[in-house]
Design a protein around this motif. Structure first.
Motif, mmCIF file in Angstrom:
data_model
loop_
_atom_site.group_PDB
_atom_site.id
_atom_site.type_symbol
_atom_site.label_atom_id
_atom_site.label_comp_id
_atom_site.label_asym_id
_atom_site.label_seq_id
_atom_site.Cartn_x
_atom_site.Cartn_y
_atom_site.Cartn_z
ATOM 1 N N SER A 56 14.545 32.035 -15.088
ATOM 2 C CA SER A 56 15.601 32.420 -13.940
ATOM 3 C C SER A 56 16.932 32.179 -14.365
ATOM 4 O O SER A 56 18.078 33.196 -13.805
ATOM 5 N N GLY A 57 17.172 31.514 -15.331
ATOM 6 C CA GLY A 57 18.666 31.268 -15.641
ATOM 7 C C GLY A 57 19.584 30.196 -14.927
ATOM 8 O O GLY A 57 20.657 30.060 -15.051
ATOM 9 N N ASN A 58 18.523 29.497 -13.971
ATOM 10 C CA ASN A 58 19.359 28.437 -13.077
ATOM 11 C C ASN A 58 19.552 27.341 -13.937
ATOM 12 O O ASN A 58 20.424 26.331 -13.319
ATOM 13 N N VAL A 59 19.267 27.095 -15.024
ATOM 14 C CA VAL A 59 19.738 26.073 -16.065
ATOM 15 C C VAL A 59 20.014 26.585 -17.289
ATOM 16 O O VAL A 59 19.650 27.625 -17.808
ATOM 17 N N ASP A 60 20.927 25.663 -17.970
ATOM 18 C CA ASP A 60 21.511 25.956 -19.425
ATOM 19 C C ASP A 60 20.375 25.820 -20.588
ATOM 20 O O ASP A 60 20.516 26.529 -21.555
ATOM 21 N N ALA A 61 19.662 24.764 -20.160
ATOM 22 C CA ALA A 61 18.548 24.027 -21.178
ATOM 23 C C ALA A 61 17.654 23.610 -20.332
ATOM 24 O O ALA A 61 17.423 23.451 -19.249
ATOM 25 N N ALA A 62 16.332 23.369 -21.297
ATOM 26 C CA ALA A 62 15.164 22.766 -20.632
ATOM 27 C C ALA A 62 14.607 21.828 -21.716
ATOM 28 O O ALA A 62 14.613 21.885 -22.844
ATOM 29 N N THR A 63 13.481 21.066 -21.031
ATOM 30 C CA THR A 63 12.864 20.185 -21.977
ATOM 31 C C THR A 63 11.388 20.688 -21.439
ATOM 32 O O THR A 63 10.705 20.667 -20.224
ATOM 33 N N LEU A 64 10.644 20.369 -22.545
ATOM 34 C CA LEU A 64 8.999 20.399 -22.377
ATOM 35 C C LEU A 64 8.282 20.000 -23.515
ATOM 36 O O LEU A 64 8.841 19.297 -24.590
ATOM 37 N N TRP A 65 7.147 19.493 -23.290
ATOM 38 C CA TRP A 65 6.265 19.175 -24.183
ATOM 39 C C TRP A 65 4.760 20.137 -24.476
ATOM 40 O O TRP A 65 4.667 20.822 -23.610
ATOM 41 N N ASP A 66 4.185 19.785 -25.512
ATOM 42 C CA ASP A 66 3.119 20.542 -25.955
ATOM 43 C C ASP A 66 1.822 20.198 -24.719
ATOM 44 O O ASP A 66 1.589 19.027 -24.266
ATOM 45 N N PRO A 67 1.127 21.254 -24.404
ATOM 46 C CA PRO A 67 0.972 22.570 -24.951
ATOM 47 C C PRO A 67 2.027 23.578 -24.300
ATOM 48 O O PRO A 67 2.147 24.653 -24.553
ATOM 49 N N LYS A 119 23.412 22.291 -17.261
ATOM 50 C CA LYS A 119 22.364 21.747 -16.614
ATOM 51 C C LYS A 119 21.316 21.963 -17.254
ATOM 52 O O LYS A 119 21.075 22.913 -17.991
ATOM 53 N N VAL A 120 20.583 20.786 -17.488
ATOM 54 C CA VAL A 120 19.096 20.611 -18.220
ATOM 55 C C VAL A 120 17.805 20.469 -17.318
ATOM 56 O O VAL A 120 18.059 19.539 -16.736
ATOM 57 N N ALA A 121 16.847 21.030 -17.263
ATOM 58 C CA ALA A 121 15.826 20.962 -16.650
ATOM 59 C C ALA A 121 14.965 20.031 -17.264
ATOM 60 O O ALA A 121 14.670 20.019 -18.492
ATOM 61 N N THR A 122 14.777 18.889 -16.519
ATOM 62 C CA THR A 122 13.635 17.765 -17.087
ATOM 63 C C THR A 122 13.154 17.006 -15.857
ATOM 64 O O THR A 122 13.295 17.461 -14.765
ATOM 65 N N ALA A 162 12.637 27.614 -13.891
ATOM 66 C CA ALA A 162 13.966 27.407 -13.830
ATOM 67 C C ALA A 162 14.562 27.985 -15.118
ATOM 68 O O ALA A 162 15.781 28.369 -15.094
ATOM 69 N N PHE A 163 14.118 27.665 -16.286
ATOM 70 C CA PHE A 163 14.824 28.096 -17.404
ATOM 71 C C PHE A 163 14.714 29.669 -17.343
ATOM 72 O O PHE A 163 15.559 30.529 -17.694
#
Length: 323
Positions: A184-195, A140-143, A181-182
């Motif tokens: 809380s451990g509800n996803v295995d990985a996540a994506t973000l942008w700056d800042p 699971k990846v948050a995006t 989501a990240f």
């Protein structure tokens, strides 16, 4: 926000934008004599710095114009505001701009910023057993739909022989939801942008699996309602002239830039310093090479069925160079 959400949801969103504009005293339908430039912005961008400097207001005052600024959580919300004529111009990253093109948003490309590949990332917790992008298969990846980091995720998976369908995307609507989501451990990985990526790096020291280097230039685009540009090219030229001056100062004053933006955005100066140090501040015209970059994004999402309508990016570029 999905560019192809049901019509009633889109209608509710636009109604909300209208209510927000009216509450701030800015009507959606501009009076003929109304000399107010309405600019949409997101946290951490060249327009933020221009806003903080007050130089644009000074430059437009002799022409009888004032400026109103509207903050948006992400690019999709900002492009919807352009489509609703709630703002005149603003900025969005590469992928939100493509999704806006595909959904028929009434906006044109005016200019582009320099590549910013290290300002986006796919990450996992330090203690995660996931060591590489290849390990994301079945995870699971948050995006977000139509986000710049969604395109990075797509390209990073292809780089290791996987497809977007090999993961389980967990769609959220803003950066705060990614962090929730990240953490809380509800996803295995996540994506973000700056800042927001820089903030996550300083707060929890995640392991960055992949940034945009070699995969995505992660450009920001300056977009505008075409009819506004047609009527007020002199105003748009003034915006870019002041933006150029601000960018030149910013490039050589990263610490001062962080301190200028921190109170405006409500972001820790340390976070902004990290984000600023890995960014190049220059705005350029949208040339054939940049159009080709955008076309690659449009074609990739069309192939996956994540956008439904083909896009010819060149048709969305304003025909006159104003940068």
């Amino acid at each position: 926000m999905d560019a192809h959400q049901p019509r009633h949801k889109r209608r509710l969103l636009l109604q909300g934008l209208a209510a927000g504009a009216l509450a701030s005293g800015t009507p959606l339908v501009r009076a003929a004599a109304d000399k107010v430039l309405r600019i949409g912005y997101q946290k951490f961008n060249t327009l933020n710095i221009l806003k903080g400097s007050g130089k644009l207001e000074q430059a437009l005052q002799p022409q009888g114009w004032s400026v109103k600024w509207f903050e948006f959580a992400a690019g999709p919300q900002l492009t919807e505001a352009l489509n609703a004529n709630a703002i005149d111009l603003g900025h969005a990253a590469d992928t939100p701009s493509v999704f806006a093109n595909a959904s028929g948003v009434n906006a044109v490309y005016l200019g582009a910023e320099q590549p910013y590949p290290k300002g986006i990332g796919i990450f996992v917790a330090q203690e995660s057993p996931i060591r590489s992008v290849a390990d994301l298969k079945g995870k699971k990846v948050a995006t977000g739909r139509g986000w710049n980091v969604q395109f990075l995720l797509l390209k990073a998976l292809e780089e290791v022989g996987l497809s977007y369908r090999d993961i389980e995307p967990v769609y959220v609507t803003n950066a705060a939801d990614v962090r929730a989501a990240f953490q809380s451990g509800n996803v295995d990985a996540a994506t973000l942008w700056d800042p927001f990526l820089a903030g996550q790096e300083l707060a929890t020291r995640p392991r960055i699996l992949r940034d945009g280097t070699g995969l995505s230039n992660n450009r920001t685009f300056h977009l505008a309602v075409p009819s506004f540009v047609d009527r007020h090219k002199d105003i748009v030229r003034t915006v870019f002239a002041e933006l150029k001056k601000t960018n030149q100062w910013t490039q050589s004053h990263p610490q001062e830039t962080a301190e200028l933006l921190a109170p405006q955005l409500g972001v820790d100066p340390k976070v902004l310093r990290l984000a600023t140090e890995r960014r190049n501040y220059t705005t350029v015209a949208v040339d054939a090479g940049i159009v080709a970059e955008q076309q690659q994004i449009a074609d990739a999402f069309l192939k996956l069925g994540l956008i439904k309508n083909p896009v010819r990016v060149q048709d969305k570029v304003y025909p006159e160079v104003l940068v």
